[in-house]
Write a protein that holds these residues in place. Sequence first.
Motif, PDB file in Angstrom:
ATOM      1  N   GLY A  42       1.268   2.498 -11.313  1.00  0.00           N
ATOM      2  CA  GLY A  42       1.112   3.933 -11.106  1.00  0.00           C
ATOM      3  C   GLY A  42      -0.254   4.318 -10.569  1.00  0.00           C
ATOM      4  N   ARG A  43      -1.271   3.574 -10.932  1.00  0.00           N
ATOM      5  CA  ARG A  43      -2.627   3.915 -10.503  1.00  0.00           C
ATOM      6  C   ARG A  43      -2.808   3.823  -8.990  1.00  0.00           C
ATOM      7  N   LEU A  44      -2.090   2.931  -8.323  1.00  0.00           N
ATOM      8  CA  LEU A  44      -2.219   2.853  -6.860  1.00  0.00           C
ATOM      9  C   LEU A  44      -1.824   4.171  -6.216  1.00  0.00           C
ATOM     10  N   VAL A  45      -0.809   4.817  -6.733  1.00  0.00           N
ATOM     11  CA  VAL A  45      -0.380   6.113  -6.201  1.00  0.00           C
ATOM     12  C   VAL A  45      -1.464   7.153  -6.462  1.00  0.00           C
ATOM     13  N   PRO A  69      -9.911  -5.901  -8.318  1.00  0.00           N
ATOM     14  CA  PRO A  69     -11.154  -5.743  -7.547  1.00  0.00           C
ATOM     15  C   PRO A  69     -10.951  -4.993  -6.232  1.00  0.00           C
ATOM     16  N   ARG A  70      -9.714  -4.925  -5.748  1.00  0.00           N
ATOM     17  CA  ARG A  70      -9.463  -4.173  -4.513  1.00  0.00           C
ATOM     18  C   ARG A  70      -9.578  -2.673  -4.740  1.00  0.00           C
ATOM     19  N   PHE A  71      -9.467  -2.258  -6.014  1.00  0.00           N
ATOM     20  CA  PHE A  71      -9.470  -0.841  -6.360  1.00  0.00           C
ATOM     21  C   PHE A  71     -10.466  -0.602  -7.484  1.00  0.00           C
ATOM     22  N   ASP A 108       0.824  -1.198   0.000  1.00  0.00           N
ATOM     23  CA  ASP A 108       0.000   0.000   0.000  1.00  0.00           C
ATOM     24  C   ASP A 108       0.864   1.256   0.000  1.00  0.00           C
ATOM     25  N   VAL A 109       0.385   2.272  -0.673  1.00  0.00           N
ATOM     26  CA  VAL A 109       1.027   3.586  -0.636  1.00  0.00           C
ATOM     27  C   VAL A 109       0.739   4.172   0.742  1.00  0.00           C
ATOM     28  N   ILE A 128      -4.691   6.727  -6.941  1.00  0.00           N
ATOM     29  CA  ILE A 128      -5.867   6.459  -6.105  1.00  0.00           C
ATOM     30  C   ILE A 128      -5.617   6.929  -4.681  1.00  0.00           C
ATOM     31  N   ALA A 129      -4.410   6.678  -4.158  1.00  0.00           N
ATOM     32  CA  ALA A 129      -4.089   7.063  -2.780  1.00  0.00           C
ATOM     33  C   ALA A 129      -3.998   8.572  -2.601  1.00  0.00           C
ATOM     34  N   MET A 130      -3.516   9.288  -3.609  1.00  0.00           N
ATOM     35  CA  MET A 130      -3.276  10.720  -3.431  1.00  0.00           C
ATOM     36  C   MET A 130      -4.438  11.605  -3.856  1.00  0.00           C
ATOM     37  N   LYS A 131      -5.397  11.061  -4.619  1.00  0.00           N
ATOM     38  CA  LYS A 131      -6.483  11.909  -5.127  1.00  0.00           C
ATOM     39  C   LYS A 131      -7.208  12.691  -4.032  1.00  0.00           C
ATOM     40  N   LYS A 132      -7.344  12.085  -2.871  1.00  0.00           N
ATOM     41  CA  LYS A 132      -8.077  12.767  -1.793  1.00  0.00           C
ATOM     42  C   LYS A 132      -7.354  14.019  -1.294  1.00  0.00           C
TER      43      LYS A 132
END
Length: 128
Positions: free
Chosen positions: A91-94, A123-125, A50-51, A96-100
Motif C-alpha cells: 500500500g505504501r507504494l501507492v 531502499p528504493r523508497f 511502479d504505480v 508515495i506515488a500519489m502524495k505529490k
Amino acid sequence: DGKIYQTANLNKLTIHAGNANPYSVSIEVAGLSYDKNGKQTWVDVDHWEDVTDKQARSVACLLVALVKKYNFTYEKVHFHEDLCNKQRYEGRLVWIAMKKYLPNPPSGNKPTPYRNSKLILDPRFPEG
C-alpha cells in the motif's frame, strides 16, 4: 489506466484486509508483482510494478473526495501491510506515488499504527 470503479456500496459492511469494519472505505490499485528474477508472481514477491502517474492522480483525487465527504484527515489513511499480513510496500507504494497530488500532504514517514512488527524498509523508497 487510472480508471476508478466502485465495487462496494459505501453504506454497507464490507470485509477488507481481514477486518469487518463498517466505518472504513477501501481503495484497491491494480498492479503486478514480481519475484527477485523479474518473473511475474503472487508467491515470494520481491517487488511491485511502479504505480503509474494516471493511477496516482486518480487515487489522489478519490482520496481528496473521500476526505471531504467523510471529514477525516490523512492520518486516518492506513495501508494493507499495516492491517494484516500483506507484502511490504503493498500500500505504501501507492501513497508515495500519489502524495505529490494531494493538497497539503503530510510530510515525513507515516508510522504503522496497528501491526506490532517492523516494516522492512525498501531502499528504493527511503520515505517509508
